[in-house]
Motif scaffolding. Structure first.
Motif, mmCIF file in Angstrom:
data_model
loop_
_atom_site.group_PDB
_atom_site.id
_atom_site.type_symbol
_atom_site.label_atom_id
_atom_site.label_comp_id
_atom_site.label_asym_id
_atom_site.label_seq_id
_atom_site.Cartn_x
_atom_site.Cartn_y
_atom_site.Cartn_z
ATOM 1 N N GLY A 121 0.817 -1.214 0.000
ATOM 2 C CA GLY A 121 0.000 0.000 0.000
ATOM 3 C C GLY A 121 0.846 1.258 0.000
ATOM 4 O O GLY A 121 0.525 2.237 -0.679
ATOM 5 N N LYS A 122 1.931 1.251 0.772
ATOM 6 C CA LYS A 122 2.812 2.419 0.793
ATOM 7 C C LYS A 122 3.479 2.630 -0.556
ATOM 8 O O LYS A 122 3.524 3.746 -1.066
ATOM 9 C CB LYS A 122 3.893 2.252 1.870
ATOM 10 C CG LYS A 122 3.541 2.871 3.198
ATOM 11 C CD LYS A 122 4.674 2.760 4.181
ATOM 12 C CE LYS A 122 5.826 3.629 3.805
ATOM 13 N NZ LYS A 122 6.897 3.642 4.801
ATOM 14 N N TYR A 172 -5.701 -5.810 -1.450
ATOM 15 C CA TYR A 172 -5.056 -4.565 -1.853
ATOM 16 C C TYR A 172 -4.737 -4.543 -3.347
ATOM 17 O O TYR A 172 -4.186 -3.592 -3.848
ATOM 18 C CB TYR A 172 -3.773 -4.320 -1.046
ATOM 19 C CG TYR A 172 -2.886 -5.515 -0.904
ATOM 20 C CD1 TYR A 172 -2.032 -5.904 -1.925
ATOM 21 C CD2 TYR A 172 -2.900 -6.278 0.249
ATOM 22 C CE1 TYR A 172 -1.230 -6.999 -1.802
ATOM 23 C CE2 TYR A 172 -2.099 -7.390 0.374
ATOM 24 C CZ TYR A 172 -1.263 -7.744 -0.651
ATOM 25 O OH TYR A 172 -0.464 -8.845 -0.519
#
Length: 160
Positions: A76-77, A156
């Motif tokens: 996600g980062k 994700y």
């Protein structure tokens, strides 16, 4: 009665107390490089403090803290260009800062020119490999890889 031992003059001064010619600083290219390296260490240290504390704050304090760090968190980062550039800057500055420090230590303690040369060659090669591999990992990271011809879909990953 014993006499006190004689204290010799430092190598860098002559009998007159002036700096011996071979120890005088020159404004030549090597002196300029060392000054820039010294300045880089100070400035990169300040920037690294900001980058590292920002990294630690986001990873350890925001959200679930250390318990929330997993593959999905990193995926996600690194989906954000901001965090890619942040981590890239941290990687490059940390490697250059550390390599410059080790280069200085090698210059200070390696007495023979051949030993100094090979130690710095190994240092620069290792640093270049780590920077290149780290940069590749940051920019080619795929959180949704294809495994056995099937694209893995996690929460994700975008629907494929």
């Amino acid at each position: 009665m014993t006499t006190a031992p004689e204290i010799r003059e430092p190598r860098s001064t002559s009998v007159t107390g002036r700096i011996a010619p071979q120890y005088k600083r020159s404004g030549g290219p090597k002196g300029q490089f060392e000054m820039l390296a010294w300045l880089f260490m100070r400035l990169s240290g300040i920037v690294l403090v900001v980058l590292i504390f920002g990294h630690l704050f986001v990873n350890l304090m925001v959200g679930q803290g250390v318990h929330g760090i997993d593959f999905g968190f990193v995926a996600g980062k690194w989906a954000s260009p901001f965090w890619q550039v942040w981590d890239l800057a941290m990687l490059w500055l940390a490697m250059l800062h550390g390599s410059n420090g080790v280069r200085t230590i090698i210059n200070d303690y390696a007495e023979r020119d051949s030993v100094r040369f090979w130690l710095k060659a190994v240092l620069f090669a290792a640093s270049a490999i780590i920077v290149i591999l780290g940069t590749l990992v940051i920019f080619t990271f795929d959180p949704c890889p294809v495994v056995n011809g099937v694209r893995t879909v996690a929460d994700y990953c975008p629907a494929s």
